[in-house]
Design a protein around this motif. Structure first.
Motif, PDB file in Angstrom:
ATOM      1  N   GLY A 127      -1.181  -0.530 -10.675  1.00  0.00           N
ATOM      2  CA  GLY A 127      -1.850   0.039 -12.054  1.00  0.00           C
ATOM      3  C   GLY A 127      -2.821   1.297 -11.532  1.00  0.00           C
ATOM      4  N   ARG A 128      -3.489   1.230 -10.576  1.00  0.00           N
ATOM      5  CA  ARG A 128      -4.302   2.345 -10.325  1.00  0.00           C
ATOM      6  C   ARG A 128      -3.463   3.508  -9.750  1.00  0.00           C
ATOM      7  NH1 ARG A 128      -9.309   2.974 -11.306  1.00  0.00           N
ATOM      8  NH2 ARG A 128      -9.694   4.134  -9.319  1.00  0.00           N
ATOM      9  N   LEU A 129      -2.025   3.277  -8.980  1.00  0.00           N
ATOM     10  CA  LEU A 129      -1.382   4.186  -8.673  1.00  0.00           C
ATOM     11  C   LEU A 129      -0.286   4.872  -9.717  1.00  0.00           C
ATOM     12  CD1 LEU A 129      -0.567   2.827  -4.984  1.00  0.00           C
ATOM     13  CD2 LEU A 129      -2.138   4.518  -5.719  1.00  0.00           C
ATOM     14  N   ALA A 130      -0.047   4.113 -10.888  1.00  0.00           N
ATOM     15  CA  ALA A 130       0.567   4.559 -11.763  1.00  0.00           C
ATOM     16  C   ALA A 130       0.620   5.913 -12.417  1.00  0.00           C
ATOM     17  CB  ALA A 130       0.482   3.588 -13.117  1.00  0.00           C
ATOM     18  N   GLY A 131      -0.663   6.721 -12.294  1.00  0.00           N
ATOM     19  CA  GLY A 131      -0.876   7.821 -12.627  1.00  0.00           C
ATOM     20  C   GLY A 131      -0.133   8.973 -11.774  1.00  0.00           C
ATOM     21  N   HIS A 132       0.306   8.472 -10.479  1.00  0.00           N
ATOM     22  CA  HIS A 132       0.908   9.327  -9.416  1.00  0.00           C
ATOM     23  C   HIS A 132       2.394   9.196  -9.452  1.00  0.00           C
ATOM     24  CE1 HIS A 132      -3.006  10.243  -7.625  1.00  0.00           C
ATOM     25  NE2 HIS A 132      -3.196   8.929  -7.718  1.00  0.00           N
ATOM     26  N   GLY A 133       2.859   8.701 -10.802  1.00  0.00           N
ATOM     27  CA  GLY A 133       4.534   8.595 -10.625  1.00  0.00           C
ATOM     28  C   GLY A 133       5.065   7.220 -10.333  1.00  0.00           C
ATOM     29  N   THR A 134       6.081   6.941 -10.598  1.00  0.00           N
ATOM     30  CA  THR A 134       7.014   5.874 -10.365  1.00  0.00           C
ATOM     31  C   THR A 134       7.055   5.416  -9.055  1.00  0.00           C
ATOM     32  OG1 THR A 134       8.983   6.879 -10.669  1.00  0.00           O
ATOM     33  CG2 THR A 134       7.983   5.836 -12.644  1.00  0.00           C
ATOM     34  N   THR A 135       7.256   6.636  -8.214  1.00  0.00           N
ATOM     35  CA  THR A 135       7.628   6.504  -6.784  1.00  0.00           C
ATOM     36  C   THR A 135       6.217   5.667  -5.942  1.00  0.00           C
ATOM     37  OG1 THR A 135       9.030   8.426  -6.518  1.00  0.00           O
ATOM     38  CG2 THR A 135       8.050   7.555  -4.448  1.00  0.00           C
ATOM     39  N   ALA A 136       5.332   6.202  -6.298  1.00  0.00           N
ATOM     40  CA  ALA A 136       3.922   5.549  -5.872  1.00  0.00           C
ATOM     41  C   ALA A 136       3.835   4.163  -6.334  1.00  0.00           C
ATOM     42  CB  ALA A 136       2.764   6.153  -6.475  1.00  0.00           C
ATOM     43  N   VAL A 137       4.368   3.719  -7.422  1.00  0.00           N
ATOM     44  CA  VAL A 137       4.233   2.402  -7.793  1.00  0.00           C
ATOM     45  C   VAL A 137       5.123   1.583  -7.114  1.00  0.00           C
ATOM     46  CG1 VAL A 137       4.515   0.711  -9.757  1.00  0.00           C
ATOM     47  CG2 VAL A 137       3.335   2.807 -10.099  1.00  0.00           C
ATOM     48  N   ALA A 138       6.419   2.085  -6.878  1.00  0.00           N
ATOM     49  CA  ALA A 138       7.500   1.443  -6.242  1.00  0.00           C
ATOM     50  C   ALA A 138       7.076   1.169  -4.866  1.00  0.00           C
ATOM     51  CB  ALA A 138       8.683   2.188  -6.353  1.00  0.00           C
TER      52      ALA A 138
END
Length: 284
Positions: free
Chosen positions: A240-251
């Motif tokens: 959730g914290r990384l979601a602002g950096h795009g889907t690749t960061a979340v994946a």
């Protein structure tokens, strides 16, 4: 929730004494839960889209109450009580093999928590709200299929090697989601790792029961379920914290966690050796 699940998992060896049938029981247990994860997200998404989010919330409450009523009105399972024994202060955690298994399943929990955020992130990026429920349902569908196949055709490997194969297959099949951004492709690629999820959980709970010191099966199952839940919470928070950096960061969070879930037991396979008390353990 953890206590209920732990009690159920610990009951299977008593309700199903035959070790070969325990394999099927655990697999079908996992499959039945996947049915919930297939229909639940789809139904919630449909109610949110067609009616309102509050309708989905009310439906969850009513269905949960009905399920509770069914359980409390059933006759309790009975078996011969075990003899009283000395309780060790560390409980099942004195088993190094169980600790290794818990560490791997913690990572699996992180993976699953991050995956749910990935579904939200992809849905937000593509403006497809339906993807929020469909992506977890696709993973659960794959797990449903994999669980049925695994229950009907046990793998010709020792239980330890089955765990390694399932964890490895899950990690490898999860990797392509790191590069997927198209909704339809994300749904298709989510089915692949799901094929290994139910077998992985089945092997995990079977090993948990066998690695736990005598008299600690219920506590060991509780620890296992708890670490998966804590891992899910952490995975959701980090992703959730990384979601602002795009889907690749979340994946990336989900893929790395899946890789760790496979690598941790592979690092010390000797700790996962159990008593050869089943055909699965005696096979090559």
């Amino acid at each position: 929730m953890t206590g209920k699940e732990a009690g159920l998992r610990a009951l299977w060896p008593r309700l199903v004494p035959d070790p070969a049938e325990q394999h099927v029981a655990y697999a079908l247990d996992s499959v039945s839960q996947e049915l919930v994860f297939v229909t639940g997200p789809l139904a919630a998404t449909a109610l949110c889209q067609l009616v309102s989010p509050s309708a989905a919330l009310w439906a969850c409450g009513v269905i949960g109450a009905c399920g509770t009523a069914v359980v409390v009105t059933r006759s309790p399972a009975r078996w011969a009580p075990v003899a009283r024994r000395e309780v060790h202060w560390s409980g099942p955690l004195r088993s190094r093999g169980l600790l290794l298994l818990l560490a791997a399943m913690f990572c699996l929990g992180v993976n699953l928590g991050a995956f749910n955020v990935l579904a939200l992130s992809l849905a937000d990026r593509n403006g497809t709200g339906w993807l929020t429920g469909l992506l977890p349902a696709a993973l659960a569908t794959g797990s449903l299929i994999g669980g049925f196949v695994y229950a009907r055709s046990p793998w010709p490997l020792t239980l330890r090697r089955q765990l390694l194969a399932a964890a490895g297959g899950y990690a490898v099949c999860f990797a392509p989601l790191l590069f997927v951004t198209v909704p339809q492709a994300a749904v298709a690629f989510s089915i692949g790792p799901g094929l290994y999820l139910a077998p992985l959980l089945t092997c995990t709970f079977l090993l948990c029961d066998r690695l736990a010191p005598e008299g600690t099966a219920t506590e060991a199952a509780a620890w296992l379920i708890a670490v998966i839940g804590v891992g899910q919470a952490l995975g959701t928070a980090v992703a959730g914290r990384l979601a602002g950096h795009g889907t690749t960061a979340v994946a990336t969070v989900a893929v790395l966690a899946a890789a760790l879930a496979a690598a941790i037991p592979l690092a010390r396979t000797d700790l996962l050796t159990t008593t050869p008390n089943t055909p699965l353990e005696n096979s090559a």
